[in-house]
Design a protein around this motif. Structure first.
Motif, PDB file in Angstrom:
ATOM      1  N   ALA A 779       0.845  -1.209   0.000  1.00  0.00           N
ATOM      2  CA  ALA A 779       0.000   0.000   0.000  1.00  0.00           C
ATOM      3  C   ALA A 779       0.873   1.249   0.000  1.00  0.00           C
ATOM      4  O   ALA A 779       0.452   2.312  -0.496  1.00  0.00           O
ATOM      5  CB  ALA A 779      -0.918  -0.010   1.212  1.00  0.00           C
ATOM      6  N   GLY A 780       2.085   1.128   0.544  1.00  0.00           N
ATOM      7  CA  GLY A 780       2.974   2.293   0.568  1.00  0.00           C
ATOM      8  C   GLY A 780       3.895   2.362  -0.627  1.00  0.00           C
ATOM      9  O   GLY A 780       4.684   3.310  -0.753  1.00  0.00           O
ATOM     10  N   ALA A 781       3.843   1.333  -1.500  1.00  0.00           N
ATOM     11  CA  ALA A 781       4.753   1.309  -2.640  1.00  0.00           C
ATOM     12  C   ALA A 781       4.525   2.493  -3.572  1.00  0.00           C
ATOM     13  O   ALA A 781       5.463   3.063  -4.138  1.00  0.00           O
ATOM     14  CB  ALA A 781       4.597  -0.007  -3.405  1.00  0.00           C
ATOM     15  N   GLY A 782       3.246   2.867  -3.757  1.00  0.00           N
ATOM     16  CA  GLY A 782       2.948   3.983  -4.642  1.00  0.00           C
ATOM     17  C   GLY A 782       3.575   5.278  -4.146  1.00  0.00           C
ATOM     18  O   GLY A 782       4.115   6.061  -4.938  1.00  0.00           O
ATOM     19  N   GLU A 783       3.501   5.495  -2.842  1.00  0.00           N
ATOM     20  CA  GLU A 783       4.073   6.719  -2.280  1.00  0.00           C
ATOM     21  C   GLU A 783       5.586   6.726  -2.440  1.00  0.00           C
ATOM     22  O   GLU A 783       6.195   7.766  -2.749  1.00  0.00           O
ATOM     23  CB  GLU A 783       3.692   6.814  -0.796  1.00  0.00           C
ATOM     24  CG  GLU A 783       4.210   8.093  -0.127  1.00  0.00           C
ATOM     25  CD  GLU A 783       3.820   8.181   1.334  1.00  0.00           C
ATOM     26  OE1 GLU A 783       4.349   9.068   2.033  1.00  0.00           O
ATOM     27  OE2 GLU A 783       3.006   7.335   1.783  1.00  0.00           O
ATOM     28  N   ILE A 784       6.231   5.543  -2.224  1.00  0.00           N
ATOM     29  CA  ILE A 784       7.691   5.459  -2.376  1.00  0.00           C
ATOM     30  C   ILE A 784       8.084   5.759  -3.821  1.00  0.00           C
ATOM     31  O   ILE A 784       9.029   6.507  -4.094  1.00  0.00           O
ATOM     32  CB  ILE A 784       8.194   4.064  -1.951  1.00  0.00           C
ATOM     33  CG1 ILE A 784       7.961   3.853  -0.460  1.00  0.00           C
ATOM     34  CG2 ILE A 784       9.673   3.891  -2.295  1.00  0.00           C
ATOM     35  CD1 ILE A 784       8.288   2.445   0.025  1.00  0.00           C
ATOM     36  N   ALA A 785       7.320   5.192  -4.783  1.00  0.00           N
ATOM     37  CA  ALA A 785       7.637   5.425  -6.199  1.00  0.00           C
ATOM     38  C   ALA A 785       7.442   6.885  -6.568  1.00  0.00           C
ATOM     39  O   ALA A 785       8.194   7.454  -7.373  1.00  0.00           O
ATOM     40  CB  ALA A 785       6.761   4.521  -7.075  1.00  0.00           C
ATOM     41  N   ALA A 786       6.427   7.497  -5.974  1.00  0.00           N
ATOM     42  CA  ALA A 786       6.142   8.901  -6.280  1.00  0.00           C
ATOM     43  C   ALA A 786       7.245   9.822  -5.788  1.00  0.00           C
ATOM     44  O   ALA A 786       7.405  10.944  -6.287  1.00  0.00           O
ATOM     45  CB  ALA A 786       4.799   9.297  -5.660  1.00  0.00           C
ATOM     46  N   ASN A 787       8.012   9.380  -4.806  1.00  0.00           N
ATOM     47  CA  ASN A 787       9.076  10.205  -4.243  1.00  0.00           C
ATOM     48  C   ASN A 787      10.406  10.021  -4.974  1.00  0.00           C
ATOM     49  O   ASN A 787      11.452  10.462  -4.485  1.00  0.00           O
ATOM     50  CB  ASN A 787       9.265   9.874  -2.764  1.00  0.00           C
ATOM     51  CG  ASN A 787       8.096  10.355  -1.913  1.00  0.00           C
ATOM     52  OD1 ASN A 787       7.441  11.349  -2.257  1.00  0.00           O
ATOM     53  ND2 ASN A 787       7.818   9.651  -0.815  1.00  0.00           N
ATOM     54  N   ALA A 788      10.387   9.337  -6.123  1.00  0.00           N
ATOM     55  CA  ALA A 788      11.624   9.160  -6.891  1.00  0.00           C
ATOM     56  C   ALA A 788      12.202  10.508  -7.299  1.00  0.00           C
ATOM     57  O   ALA A 788      11.467  11.433  -7.631  1.00  0.00           O
ATOM     58  CB  ALA A 788      11.349   8.302  -8.122  1.00  0.00           C
ATOM     59  N   VAL A 789      13.524  10.604  -7.284  1.00  0.00           N
ATOM     60  CA  VAL A 789      14.204  11.834  -7.687  1.00  0.00           C
ATOM     61  C   VAL A 789      14.836  11.619  -9.056  1.00  0.00           C
ATOM     62  O   VAL A 789      15.183  10.498  -9.432  1.00  0.00           O
ATOM     63  CB  VAL A 789      15.283  12.249  -6.658  1.00  0.00           C
ATOM     64  CG1 VAL A 789      14.648  12.528  -5.308  1.00  0.00           C
ATOM     65  CG2 VAL A 789      16.350  11.172  -6.526  1.00  0.00           C
TER      66      VAL A 789
END
Length: 904
Positions: A779-789
């Motif tokens: 469920a948190g994978a989307g947020e982690i991916a969204a924080n890519a630099v």
């Protein structure tokens, strides 16, 4: 002339004895003797050492034997020369204060040169060259007198060749070697009168030593090296110790070039030819391998026959190394199937003619050897994988040489032979740092030699006890008859030296003229108890036999002051201790018999230890016992106790005991004239044993088996409590069952089912929790991916995850990579921190890999910061670390490495 005939002629010659008198024919001792200086018997004189050292008085003045021997210091040279083999048989004749130089010389020359028709070996005396210690004019004159040889035919050599000692203070003396000239095809021509002090290297194959006569006459006070020692004086009596190499004489008499081609060894080479399709004599390197196979197969079989099992140290490691070198040599010859089942029976059929235990005990020998080969084949598979990874690292770093420490680790940790590493490195286009490898091997050998040298000092500490034995005779040992004696002190010893008194609190060794205390031996712990004297009390801490025939008590002074000549001492064995010890030792015999009944006759004891209330027994077996087998062993044992079997001790000759069916344990030394046998229930249990025992099996009380486990390849250990300790163990288990039934609110009969039900429910619950945990992570994978630099056009995710372990990190990284924007290069590096452990995972998508980005390289950039390592492929790699303080630096390194690869 076959080997058996040479053996027969040698024995017959000395049994007749000629002018000096008949020799007592002594059978070969086991390869394993209780000697702190030796792994194996390595010379024919070893079983006679107590006589030469003055520790025992022989019952004969003249003896002859053909002794099994094993030497392994030069194992790498086996097959390369005619002089190096591991197992060999040494024919010897010995004199204990009887005949000396002239008798030994005459007997040897007669046997070697007497015609075959007259019972001799029929060697051409024109080819024989006696050698003496340079300066030993007496030996020269005796050789000329006995043989009629001219002076120039007698070779004078230095101490390195012609002086013998044990390498420690003790007996020594000059030698005479008998050399056989094999002819010009084995070396250059020579003038015997000009040789010395050392045998020229180029003549070592031509002038073959076949017999060494040691004239034991000196008492050495210091031995610094083979050529550097001090002679304190003459021995009280002069002795003779000789050794004729059976294999060397055999290959001369059979017209062969070396020992590997004689009748008892070459059939193994012939079978190896059939298996490999290669021919002996066609290729020099292959010939060495064939010889290694013939030697090591025979040596391994003889060692297993005498009770050695493969292991990681000591005797077991030597055996393991021999077996693996044989298997490895067959592999190098092109045979990759199981080799020992094809080769070892051939050696058995040849050697079994002389050593019938190889035939009668074949099932056990074969099981141990074949299991070790199977284990090594698995090791080869695992070692190959380790080598492949190491080779890949070398190539990626741009190198061409495998480090010496990596080769050493493969050899020392994984049992990977260096020649296999060299072969595989060559196939991979690499070299091996052999100098570094051999340096580490030398360091290992130096440590082993230092340890062996330290152990040799044990002999030096016995001089005080030997003096007591010489002046007072053996201890009157009454452990079988009584628990109490009136005794007198004969000596007090501390740190190997005599002392006059022991004061309160001091610990020392006390020798009594008579004692009821059992000295530790045969696996049985020493008795406990006390010794009372006028004005004082001693606590007995240990009881040992420092020299045969003498019993020494390690004591602590509890009260008073003990003088070295104290009279009227009262030695008192703790009766409760003795009862427990008797129960445990008899229990060991019962379990041994039960093992053979349940598992079969090949389940033989390989070692034991028993003390009051406890026993352990090691036995040869290659697989773990099932719960049903353990239960059967315990049931058979306790049925023997309930049957109240008589336990009796009898004395008989060793030969009669073996005919009677008594089991002689591996590595033990027995008197040929009288041995003690313990019988429990008639033929059900008959063993040679010197321990203390109950008189009826019911007196053991109970035998409670606590479990069994592996103690090395081919060896298992079973443990049990006996007597009151056994009942206490069972009572503790009963109390545990009562407590569990109370907690689970069930009956004892339903306990197992209740616990199984709880375990199943627990597993189901854990699975459900795991599913919830994974769902929460994803469920948190989307947020982690969204924080890519963005790093030069690459989407980079580098994040720390607290409380997340390895499997979850991999699951999450895979999902995060899938959520990165399609068509855009992306990399994911996640570090899961769980306590002081770090799980690291790197992943890349197709677009990132097209730019040259690799998950394996990213992980390599991260790993040093977290004190870890890892590896994998370009799309995904994983590893771990232990330095949590470096996590931030590791994550920062991800962007740096991406920028380095893709550029601006």
């Amino acid at each position: 002339m076959d080997t058996a005939e040479i053996r027969r002629r040698f024995t017959a010659h000395f049994a007749a004895g000629g002018s000096v008198g008949a020799h007592t024919v002594v059978p070969s001792a086991s390869l394993l003797l209780d000697d702190p200086n030796l792994l194996f018997v390595n010379a024919g004189m070893v079983p006679f050492k107590p006589f030469f050292l003055g520790q025992e008085t022989p019952s004969f003045q003249r003896a002859t034997s053909i002794q099994k021997c094993v030497r392994t210091p030069d194992i790498e040279d086996v097959g390369k020369t005619t002089r190096h083999g591991t197992f060999f048989e040494m024919c010897g004749n010995f004199s204990f204060g009887d005949y000396f130089k002239e008798g030994a010389i005459t007997l040897a020359w007669e046997l070697l040169t007497k015609s075959e028709a007259d019972g001799g070996l029929g060697l051409d005396e024109s080819r024989l060259y006696p050698s003496v210690l340079a300066g030993d004019d007496e030996a020269v004159e005796l050789w000329m007198k006995a043989t009629g040889l001219p002076r120039h035919r007698i070779v004078g050599l230095g101490k390195k060749e012609n002086y013998w000692s044990m390498g420690i203070p003790g007996p020594g003396g000059p030698c005479s070697e008998i050399l056989y000239d094999r002819g010009p095809e084995f070396g250059p021509d020579f003038d015997p009168s000009t040789l010395g002090p050392d045998m020229p290297f180029e003549l070592e194959d031509r002038l073959l030593e076949i017999w060494n006569l040691v004239f034991m006459q000196d008492e050495l006070s210091a031995v610094r090296s083979k050529e550097d020692f001090d002679i304190a004086g003459q021995l009280p009596q002069r002795n003779i110790d000789t050794g004729m190499g059976l294999e060397r004489v055999a290959f001369l008499k059979q017209g062969k070039n070396n020992m590997y081609e004689i009748d008892v060894m070459f059939p193994v080479i012939q079978r190896a030819e059939e298996l490999t399709g290669r021919k002996y004599g066609a290729d020099q390197l292959d010939d060495v391998r064939f010889r290694v196979v013939a030697d090591h197969v025979r040596s391994s079989m003889m060692l297993i026959g005498d009770g050695v099992t493969p292991g990681n140290d000591g005797r077991g490691y030597v055996l393991r190394r021999l077996l693996r070198r044989a298997v490895r040599s067959m592999r190098l010859l092109g045979f990759e199937d199981r080799a020992l089942p094809e080769l070892m029976p051939v050696s058995r059929d040849k050697m079994g003619v002389t050593y019938d235990n190889l035939v009668t005990d074949w099932e056990r020998i074969a099981r141990i050897a074949f299991a070790e080969e199977d284990a090594f084949r698995k090791t080869l598979q695992a070692g190959t994988q380790i080598f492949d990874l190491a080779a890949l690292d070398v190539k990626k770093s741009g190198g061409s040489t495998l480090a010496g420490d990596q080769a050493f680790q493969l050899h020392d940790t994984y049992g990977f032979p260096i020649d296999l590493t060299l072969e595989m490195a060559s196939e991979a286009g690499l070299k091996v740092d052999e100098d570094g490898f051999r340096s580490l091997m030398s360091e290992q050998r130096a440590r082993a030699k230092a340890d062996a040298k330290a152990k040799k000092g044990q002999h030096a500490d016995t001089h005080a006890f030997r003096a007591v034995l010489d002046s007072h005779g053996p201890t009157e040992w009454l452990a079988y008859e009584t628990l109490e004696t009136e005794s007198s002190a004969l000596a007090l010893v501390q740190d190997g030296e005599n002392v006059n008194v022991l004061t309160q609190g001091q610990v020392g060794e006390l020798v009594l003229d008579r004692t009821p205390f059992y000295a530790e031996s045969g696996g049985q712990a020493a008795d406990a108890g006390r010794i009372e004297f006028d004005g004082g009390v001693l606590e007995v801490l240990d009881v040992q036999r420092p020299v045969r025939g003498l019993v020494s008590h390690q004591v602590r002074v509890l009260e008073g002051e003990l003088p070295a000549d104290a009279p009227n001492l009262r030695a008192l064995v703790d009766p409760e201790w003795r009862i427990g010890a008797r129960q445990a030792h008899s229990g060991t015999h019962v379990i041994h018999a039960a093992l053979r009944e349940v598992l079969g006759p090949t389940a033989l004891q390989a070692g034991s230890y028993n003390r009051p209330g406890y026993l352990r027994l090691d036995f040869g077996w290659s697989s773990a016992l099932s719960p049903a087998q353990l239960a059967d062993i315990e049931n058979v044992s306790n049925e023997a106790l309930r049957a109240d079997l008589a336990v009796t001790a009898q004395y008989m000759t060793l030969a009669d005991a073996k005919d009677w069916g008594a089991i002689a344990l591996f590595g033990e030394t027995y008197d040929d004239t009288k041995v003690r046998t313990i019988e429990i229930g008639g033929p059900w249990s008959r063993e040679l044993c010197g321990g203390t025992h109950v008189s009826h099996s019911s007196q053991i009380g109970t035998i409670a088996v606590t479990g069994e486990a592996s103690v090395g390849s081919g060896n298992r250990r079973i443990e049990a409590f006996t007597g009151i300790e056994g009942f206490k163990y069972l009572a503790r288990e009963r109390d545990m069952v009562d407590e569990l039934t109370g907690l689970l609110k069930t009956q004892p009969g339903d306990l197992v089912g209740r616990v199984a039900d709880l375990m199943e429910r627990l597993k189901h619950t854990e699975k459900e929790l795991a599913k919830l945990h994974v769902a929460q992570l994803l469920a948190g994978a989307g947020e982690i991916a969204a924080n890519a630099v963005d790093v030069n056009g690459v989407a980079v995710v580098a994040q720390r995850l607290d409380g997340v372990s390895g499997g979850d990190v991999r699951t999450l990284a895979t999902d995060v990579r899938a959520r990165l924007a399609a068509g855009r290069p992306g990399v994911v590096v996640l570090l899961g921190v769980d306590g002081d452990k770090i799980a690291a995972l790197a992943a890349t998508n197709d677009e990132a890999r097209a730019l040259g980005l690799s998950a394996n390289d990213l992980l390599r950039a991260v790993a040093p910061h977290i004190g870890g390592k890892g590896g994998g492929k370009a799309d995904m790699a994983q590893g771990g670390g232990t330095d949590v303080s470096g996590v931030d630096a590791a994550l920062a390194a991800v962007a740096t490495d991406v920028a380095r690869v893709v550029g601006a």
